[in-house]
Design a protein around this motif. Structure first.
Motif, short mmCIF file in Angstrom:
data_model
loop_
_atom_site.label_atom_id
_atom_site.label_comp_id
_atom_site.label_asym_id
_atom_site.label_seq_id
_atom_site.Cartn_x
_atom_site.Cartn_y
_atom_site.Cartn_z
N ILE A 58 39.58 1.12 1.33
CA ILE A 58 38.68 2.06 0.68
C ILE A 58 37.46 2.34 1.56
O ILE A 58 36.84 1.43 2.09
CB ILE A 58 38.20 1.51 -0.68
N TYR A 59 37.14 3.63 1.69
CA TYR A 59 35.89 4.01 2.34
C TYR A 59 34.78 4.05 1.30
O TYR A 59 34.85 4.79 0.33
CB TYR A 59 36.00 5.40 2.97
N GLY B 176 41.36 3.76 4.95
CA GLY B 176 40.89 3.29 6.25
C GLY B 176 41.91 2.46 7.00
O GLY B 176 41.54 1.57 7.75
N GLU B 177 43.20 2.76 6.82
CA GLU B 177 44.21 1.92 7.46
C GLU B 177 44.48 2.35 8.91
O GLU B 177 44.02 3.39 9.35
CB GLU B 177 45.51 1.91 6.65
N PHE C 193 42.42 11.27 11.92
CA PHE C 193 41.88 12.45 11.24
C PHE C 193 42.41 13.71 11.93
O PHE C 193 41.68 14.42 12.58
CB PHE C 193 40.35 12.44 11.27
N TRP D 159 41.78 9.49 1.20
CA TRP D 159 41.35 8.76 2.39
C TRP D 159 41.70 7.28 2.30
O TRP D 159 41.52 6.66 1.25
CB TRP D 159 39.82 8.88 2.54
N ARG E 265 38.38 18.12 9.30
CA ARG E 265 38.26 16.82 8.61
C ARG E 265 36.88 16.76 7.96
O ARG E 265 35.95 17.46 8.42
CB ARG E 265 38.45 15.71 9.64
N GLN F 67 28.29 17.10 -4.31
CA GLN F 67 29.51 17.68 -3.71
C GLN F 67 29.54 19.13 -4.12
O GLN F 67 29.41 19.46 -5.30
CB GLN F 67 30.77 16.95 -4.22
N LEU G 9 39.27 12.18 16.70
CA LEU G 9 39.03 10.96 15.92
C LEU G 9 40.38 10.50 15.41
O LEU G 9 41.05 11.21 14.66
CB LEU G 9 38.10 11.33 14.76
N ARG H 279 44.12 8.67 8.16
CA ARG H 279 42.98 8.19 7.38
C ARG H 279 42.51 9.25 6.39
O ARG H 279 41.92 8.95 5.37
CB ARG H 279 41.87 7.75 8.33
N GLN H 280 42.74 10.52 6.74
CA GLN H 280 42.56 11.62 5.79
C GLN H 280 43.90 12.34 5.71
O GLN H 280 44.46 12.71 6.74
CB GLN H 280 41.46 12.57 6.25
N LEU I 151 35.55 6.86 -1.52
CA LEU I 151 36.46 8.01 -1.50
C LEU I 151 37.78 7.61 -2.16
O LEU I 151 38.29 6.52 -1.91
CB LEU I 151 36.72 8.44 -0.05
N VAL J 115 35.72 13.94 -4.99
CA VAL J 115 36.43 13.04 -4.08
C VAL J 115 35.97 11.59 -4.21
O VAL J 115 36.57 10.71 -3.59
CB VAL J 115 36.28 13.47 -2.59
N GLU K 171 43.61 17.38 12.92
CA GLU K 171 43.18 18.73 12.53
C GLU K 171 44.19 19.73 13.07
O GLU K 171 44.77 19.54 14.13
CB GLU K 171 41.81 19.04 13.13
N GLN L 180 31.72 3.45 5.09
CA GLN L 180 32.06 2.13 5.61
C GLN L 180 33.33 1.68 4.93
O GLN L 180 33.55 2.00 3.77
CB GLN L 180 30.94 1.14 5.30
N ARG L 181 34.13 0.92 5.66
CA ARG L 181 35.31 0.38 4.99
C ARG L 181 34.89 -0.78 4.12
O ARG L 181 34.04 -1.57 4.48
CB ARG L 181 36.36 -0.01 6.02
N LEU L 182 35.47 -0.83 2.93
CA LEU L 182 35.02 -1.79 1.93
C LEU L 182 35.04 -3.21 2.47
O LEU L 182 34.10 -3.97 2.29
CB LEU L 182 35.91 -1.68 0.68
#
Lengths: 466, 466
Positions: free
Chosen positions: A61-62, A118-119, A10, A116, B43, B128, A7, A127-128, A84, A44, A12, B65-67
């Motif tokens: 922002i997610y 979302g760019e 992200f 996080w 992740r 969480q 992904l 993204r993370q 997040l 988070v 790992e 979802q992205r804002l």
């Protein structure tokens, strides 16, 4: 389940790579603790309206929704809208406000967690990503010496890591604001924003923008540019700024603060960290109120900064009480993932085991397990071979995992058991007593292998992490 | 920013409480490592279609979802729909498939991370929560002895924690399935689901359901109930099952496996862990294929299980290769948050500092900082007093943070400096040399304070974490 693709954004780590990250986090944590910083972890998620306050990061922002709510088209869940966190400062400010009654101030904390955004992913931007933050927050007031303290702590911490040399580039909002004010520029914030473009535009274009957009005279613009070219590794910037002939109380205060930060950080920096006053550093000058810092890594300037921070006189406020803070953040993922990808850092082995206890036959598993348990009781990580394969195959099993030692338990007679241990790197095999044999310290735990020349006390961070 | 209220289901720990969680995580990690388990982190997001595979948990998944995408009503973002993982097994199975080419099998891993579920919060159930998982996964095959291994590792790990006595209750899918098959029951899975209701319904109602829903005879139903009442702390269950007169190959295999697990785990259990064969344990019997376990904590049975796991012959598969696995998960948050709330566990202090270096006057800060730096070089965490207040006030500052020692630097003459250190618990103040003085081991780092009687080697986990 079918073929899996990674992904994007992200990343790992494989097990050996993860030992690098764990060792770095352990080393950072220990340095922060030695300076009296307490660890916290925040949840988070934060309410969207708290995350979106800054405005600029909105799009990154997610937002969370419960699957059911979404699938049934029932609109947002009845709970507040959550997202997040995109850094560790927003949740820390909220934590301070929420738990202020249970905290002692000044409150020193470090926090190492993912965040996080979302760019669009690229090298060093994920993204993370994991960050390591140290901050000191006061109630109502926070003396300036804490600026010096928190910056010195991060200098100390990064100097202990097996990474390329980093450079702390300091500036001070009071210095810049005082200088501009002393010059007679009205809109200081706007001028700072224009100067910030020196990274991308030639100096004469920036000068023209200062005249057109901020309304400075060409001479004022010239002085601003001269200020921005000052970049030194000691406190000589004070004289150079004074030579520009601007007088202002706030400028004086800023010069004194910056000089103190540069001096104190240089004193702890050692060879592996550079400390500079760089009066062009402008990131965050619009919200920081005093000390500002950006951290760069040699040979990795294309990542932009790998850390940054500063002083904010109102980190948090509940309307009655204000909590000033000063802190600095280090991009763990941004730094380590490119270094790992480039082979600069790697883990010495993908398993913690220092010893593979060989297995003669499935019926002998208990005998091998007993040897393993004895080693563990003396803090030696080990595992028993999964099958009683030929010894050559068991040695290759260890070799593929870079496990340095293989232990053999051989029946020498009806009641005679002979223990031997083989260093598979040298092939040397010797008699050994499972109750006393210990591998050399360097083999005991996986560590970081680095192509960076490190001073002898820092060739491995393994010990420091313990 | 205005008043902040806590977010239900997202508990956060204060600094001293966080030391409890960190110490527990460090102790678990070290035990897992001693047994050769490598740490990984995945992740936190997975594609929704992978998360939703189970079906049952759909409603609990948090979707991202992205804002911007949401706000503009533009539907889902162009990337695949992502959700937060709700356990560590789904991401581990995906990690194994994605990275199989870079892993060595059998692959032992541990993973300690948060997971998220949007369910209604209650004691021990959070939105969480942190879990600690150990699993061993093979390629194509995974011998049964790994069931024994992974369960013993978790028994060893939980036995070292300063928590109430835990009980591992084992069952085996082959045993149950073989027994039912030997009895002549066709729909084994359905019968298991009905037996699982023994927690909530009286035995005669469950028997009636077996007859009505599964189509057993009343006599078959009676035998199923008899099997489910067998619960012993040794391998005597084998004889008791045999006495029920059912013959089946799979039953024999299951009995042998369960006996071996119970025997091996009992051998490592010590006093602080109970090990039982409990033939009523049915959670997960529909997807586990052999060993099954649930872990309960004495006095906290209302939390339901604090851990669980088992054997799955197809943890992951890419269509060509199957990866069988066996593992067990421990609910770190589910266990610790109630124990902390009840005062069973607390941290000895909210700061890492063992020493507060007092400050005579602001001009003397450098002298106090030098003492602090010297202590740090010998791995003693400390901090310098924030202000040169009266010494009584500085001592109270240390006391509020439970910092045990205060260090005084006094000018005794023009070039004479006298160092003294005060144990603020006893009031004893003695001369000390900053180059050699060391506090007792027990004061060096914050540790866990517990009301649970622990064997002497385990009164503090602090040392084990290092």
């Amino acid at each position: 389940m079918s073929k899996i693709s990674p992904l994007s954004g992200f990343p790992e780590l494989l097990p050996a790579q993860r030992t690098v990250e764990r060792d770095v986090i352990a080393s950072l944590s220990r340095t922060f603790e030695l300076h009296g910083f307490a660890n916290i972890e925040t949840r988070v998620v934060e309410p969207i309206d708290r995350l979106a306050k800054g405005g600029e990061v909105d799009k990154e922002i997610y937002v969370l929704q419960r699957l059911q709510a979404e699938r049934h088209g029932g609109g947002p869940a009845p709970t507040a809208e959550l997202g997040l966190h995109f850094d560790l400062t927003v949740p820390f400010a909220r934590y301070v406000l929420e738990h202020a009654g249970h905290l002692e101030f000044p409150f020193r904390r470090f926090q190492i967690q993912p965040a996080w955004r979302g760019e669009r992913p690229q090298e060093g931007r994920y993204r993370q990503f994991t960050q390591a933050d140290v901050d000191i927050v006061g109630r109502d007031e926070l003396p300036f010496h804490h600026d010096v303290e928190v910056m010195s702590v991060m200098v100390d911490a990064l100097g202990r890591l097996p990474i390329p040399r980093v450079s702390f580039q300091f500036n001070n909002r009071k210095l810049i604001q005082g200088f501009y004010r002393g010059l007679g520029i009205d809109d200081v914030t706007d001028a700072i924003r224009v100067i910030d473009k020196l990274d991308k535009l030639p100096a004469d274009e920036v000068a023209a923008m200062l005249v057109e957009r901020v309304g400075t005279t060409p001479e004022q613009a010239q002085r601003c540019l001269e200020l921005a070219t000052i970049r030194v590794e000691d406190t000589s910037f004070v004289e150079r700024v004074r030579a520009l002939g601007v007088a202002d109380d706030l400028l004086d205060e800023g010069l004194a603060e910056l000089a103190e930060v540069v001096e104190a950080c240089s004193a702890v920096a050692g060879d592996r960290v550079g400390v500079e006053a760089n009066l062009r550093i402008a990131r965050g000058l619009d919200y920081y109120t005093g000390t500002v810092v950006e951290v760069f890594m040699e040979g990795y300037e294309h990542l932009k900064s790998v850390g940054g921070g500063g002083r904010y006189d109102a980190l948090a406020s509940d309307g009655r009480t204000t909590y000033p803070g000063v802190g600095v953040s280090f991009g763990v993922s941004r730094t380590l993932i490119p270094l790992i990808a480039d082979g600069v850092l790697s883990g010495s082995r993908p398993v913690p085991s220092a010893v593979l206890v060989a297995l003669n036959a499935e019926e002998d598993r208990a005998a091998s397990a007993a040897v393993a348990q004895g080693l563990r009781e003396r803090d030696i990580a080990c595992e028993v071979a999964p099958t009683p394969a030929k010894f050559g195959k068991q040695i290759r099993f260890a070799d593929r995992r870079a496990i340095p030692y293989v232990w053999f338990v051989q029946a020498d007679g009806p009641d005679e058991v002979r223990h031997q241990v083989k260093d598979i790197r040298t092939g040397e095999q010797v008699d050994a007593d499972p109750a006393t044999w210990t591998p050399p310290e360097a083999d005991l735990r996986p560590g970081i292998v680095t192509t960076i020349p490190m001073p002898s006390t820092h060739t491995s961070t393994t010990e420091e992490n313990q």
